[in-house]
Design a protein around this motif. Sequence first.
Motif, PDB file in Angstrom:
ATOM      1  N   GLY A 221      -7.584   1.148  -6.448  1.00 25.51           N
ATOM      2  CA  GLY A 221      -7.698   2.305  -5.581  1.00 25.51           C
ATOM      3  C   GLY A 221      -9.015   3.026  -5.746  1.00 25.51           C
ATOM      4  O   GLY A 221     -10.012   2.440  -6.193  1.00 25.51           O
TER       5      GLY A 221
ATOM      6  N   SER B  13      -5.518   2.331  -1.286  1.00 25.58           N
ATOM      7  CA  SER B  13      -5.044   1.736  -2.545  1.00 25.58           C
ATOM      8  C   SER B  13      -4.127   0.559  -2.267  1.00 25.58           C
ATOM      9  O   SER B  13      -3.418   0.518  -1.255  1.00 25.58           O
ATOM     10  CB  SER B  13      -4.282   2.776  -3.376  1.00 25.58           C
TER      11      SER B  13
ATOM     12  N   CYS C 130       0.866  -1.175   0.000  1.00 26.31           N
ATOM     13  CA  CYS C 130       0.000   0.000   0.000  1.00 26.31           C
ATOM     14  C   CYS C 130       0.906   1.230   0.000  1.00 26.31           C
ATOM     15  O   CYS C 130       1.773   1.353   0.878  1.00 26.31           O
ATOM     16  CB  CYS C 130      -0.893   0.020   1.230  1.00 26.31           C
TER      17      CYS C 130
END
Length: 598
Positions: free
Chosen positions: A185, A110, A96
């Motif tokens: 995302g 995301s 991430c």
Amino acid sequence: MAQSLDLFPIGNCMASALIDRSGRFVWSCAPRVDGDPVFCALLCDSDPADEDSHGLWDIVVEGAQLVRQSYLRNTPILSTEIEDANGAVVEIIDFCPRYFRSGRIYRPLSFVRLVRPVVGTPRVRVRLRPMANWGERKVETTRGSNHIRYVGGDTTMRLTTDAPVSHIEHERIFRLEEPLTLFLGPDESFEGDVSTAAAQMLKETTDYWRRWVRTLSVPLDWQDVVIRAAITLKLCTYEETGAIVAALTTSLPEHAESGRNWDYRYCWLRDAYYVVQALNRLGAVDILENYLVYLRNLVDSAKGGHVQPVYGVGLEPSLTEWIAPHLPGYRGMGPVRVGNQAHEHLQHDVYGQIILSTTQAFFDERLLRPATLDDFRALEPIAQRAYELHDKPDASLWEFRGREAVHTYSSVMCWAAADRLANAADKLGLSDRADYWRERAAEMRATIEARAWNAKLGRFAATFDGDELDASLLQLIDLRFVPPDDPRMAATVEAVEKGLRRGSYMLRYANPDDFGEPQSAFNICTFWLIAALHLDGRTEEARALFEEMLNRRTSAGLLSEDISFEDGELWGNYPQTYSLVGLINCAMLLSRPWTAVR
């Protein structure tokens, strides 16, 4: 293959996910850690490898035979290598994004997956199957030229990729001839080339974590253990508000078919206190500072009145508990609970934990915002509540749902609130307030020593005027209520070990509770025992027990909440902050000094 807690967490203090030993996302919630699990395979009663499984994100390698997994050094970035029957190898890098951009931390909701052929030309298939409303339904999809939108849940997600979109849309098997990038995302257009951008994200995220680890004051021994625990504790923070969650999961049972399935994706003030205490020992004051923002907001909202033991990560007071009907639970062992009834409990130790968490800010010159006179005045009503409630019944730190008593641990925490606030008053030059709070602390101490001490048994008891044993009695030393060489404490430690130790592990308590007799040990209690053994001069025994606990960690180097004292299997929510705190504290306590090698 049965579900297992042998899972690798990734995250960025906003987004998080758990990845299994085959490289699958099996747990992740959106838009927050306490939100709807878009990847919920962990709580589905099926093998994630089955064709009809959902709630996962899988990079399937045709003919896979061997999997190797490890974190990139000093990061929460996971590398999974999968080798097929012909010797072809795929590497998947999962992370991430987290780094500084435009003067602030970039930490979007995301996930990045970089899929690379390392040896040969393997054949792969992407199964990206998010769910909505706690496993009730599959989300709908729409597609563009380079993206797929996943619509219908609380959060619309967008996958941007340089892979053939139709391959992913139709889960088609294809030859992996060059590296591919998958960026899942927010539902926003991705600017620039996704491959180039993701490579830069990987570099900057790696740099961020390695620089953060460099700020830690680690012990000489067990550095890898401490670093991994510290990184994971940071992943359990919700940085936007400063909250620290007890674990990333809900409803992983404390033991097989126990019904002890709880939602731990919230901020318990007790758990957070132990987290900042452990990280303070490593010098990670960034998490303390952010958590103090969360605490100050809670204190303001309380207005000198009742403080709950647990709140939502967005400071929500109501965490109404309900059962998700569409998820069968871990290995089919439901129920799956959302919310936590503990927000309704009286747990008086929280007043002490607020003040103990804050005390350092009155003394630590490193902080960007040291505590002020206004902060002291805001804490005085908290200490007053502690004084008023120190001899009143509560549900205890173990959150009994069916009974109340005056619990020694809660009372000692109330004493600590007054004792530590007196120290803060001294620092601020408020001699009259220091005297006031020391008098209150002395009064509480006298009550505790009279009513928690069982003269007949010659030891402290877990409740006033009672005879129960409770592992939290071991905390009387750490809270400085009694010194380790106090003969009363030596007798108490002996009794707790004799009554609650099961082989290498410790129970919280042995008496039946609302769900019957405990069938698993509580990991933090074993670490409390290790510390007590060391302070009693039994250091070699303590080190051996610590090594035993290290051998029970998952492949990620982590622990859940509970462990079976029959076969050593991990149970309970994961990764559990309490248990990671125990790893750090015991390593710091038992390690050789740096002067031994320099």
